[in-house]
Design an enzyme around this catalytic site. Structure first.
Site, short mmCIF file in Angstrom:
data_model
loop_
_atom_site.label_atom_id
_atom_site.label_comp_id
_atom_site.label_asym_id
_atom_site.label_seq_id
_atom_site.Cartn_x
_atom_site.Cartn_y
_atom_site.Cartn_z
CB CYS A 1 2.62 -2.83 -7.64
SG CYS A 1 0.84 -2.66 -7.71
NE ARG B 1 -2.55 5.12 -3.99
CZ ARG B 1 -3.53 5.14 -3.09
NH1 ARG B 1 -4.39 6.13 -3.07
NH2 ARG B 1 -3.64 4.20 -2.20
CD GLU C 1 -2.46 1.66 0.11
OE1 GLU C 1 -3.11 0.84 -0.57
OE2 GLU C 1 -2.32 2.86 -0.23
CD GLU D 1 6.63 -9.09 -6.81
OE1 GLU D 1 6.92 -8.73 -7.97
OE2 GLU D 1 5.78 -8.51 -6.11
CG HIS E 1 2.93 -7.58 -7.97
ND1 HIS E 1 3.56 -7.14 -6.84
CD2 HIS E 1 1.76 -6.92 -8.05
CE1 HIS E 1 2.79 -6.24 -6.24
NE2 HIS E 1 1.71 -6.07 -6.97
#
Ligand code: GLN
Length: 201
Positions: A86, A115, A55, A179, A177
């Protein structure tokens, strides 16, 4: 050069997945929270930096609380190879559109980022992207998009019309992402930047 040391900002968000991926690529990973984690008596303690997802408004608040924002900003501006994913992209941006109340950013990339830009229907998805580094399988989770990018910013990836990957000098920001899918492309590039290699191993 021996294995590069990568600092992963560990104030909030998805730290472990980055650590796992980076260690699998031979890097040493250290968590970064406070200024001494980043800066030692002999200068920077890390060869590269990852700003994870999470966040962004929380990470921003904690960065300022710990006083880590200023040294991080200086290190990135000074050329420390950096990958923001992100929320990490939001932190890198000069301008945050639709910020949480009081939300700021590190402001080191000449981009304006919105966002949660993909709406409730599309906000989480796994997909194959064509990127400037090659094909990548990645996950989007309440992802931002880049709305405007300055002349010094290279676009690395788009999802439809939306810019979702950018690079400026040694900083890379991606809205997704890698990952979470085990996609190593961007982390290999980060390590190559950290070791001064021309190509990822
Ligand atoms: N929507 C989040 C934010 O603005 C980012 C989500 C993520 O990092 N997966 O911080």
């Amino acid at each position: 050069m021996s294995a590069p040391t990568v600092g992963v900002l560990a104030l909030q968000g998805g730290v472990r997945e980055h650590q796992f991926l980076l260690e699998g690529l031979g890097a040493r990973v250290v968590p970064l929270r406070t200024p001494p984690d980043l800066l030692g008596p002999d200068g920077l303690r890390v060869d590269a930096l990852v700003l994870p997802g999470g966040e962004s408004s929380t990470i921003d608040r904690l960065l300022r609380l710990f006083g880590t924002d200023e040294p991080l900003r200086d290190a990135i501006r000074g050329g420390l190879p950096t990958l923001g994913t992100c929320a990490g992209l939001v932190l890198l941006a000069r301008t945050v559109l639709d910020p949480a109340p009081g939300q700021g950013s590190l402001g080191v990339m000449d981009v304006a980022v919105r966002r949660n830009a993909f709406g409730p229907q599309l906000d989480s998805a796994e997909m194959d992207l064509t990127t400037a580094l090659g094909p990548a399988r990645v996950a989007f989770i309440r992802a931002p998009r880049v709305e405007t990018a300055g002349p010094g910013v290279e676009v690395l990836a788009r999802r439809g019309d939306a810019i979702v990957g950018v690079r400026q000098a040694t900083a890379t920001g991606i809205a997704f992402h890698p990952e979470l899918t085990g996609e190593t492309l961007f982390h290999r590039r980060l390590l190559a930047d950290a070791t001064g290699a021309s190509q990822a191993a």
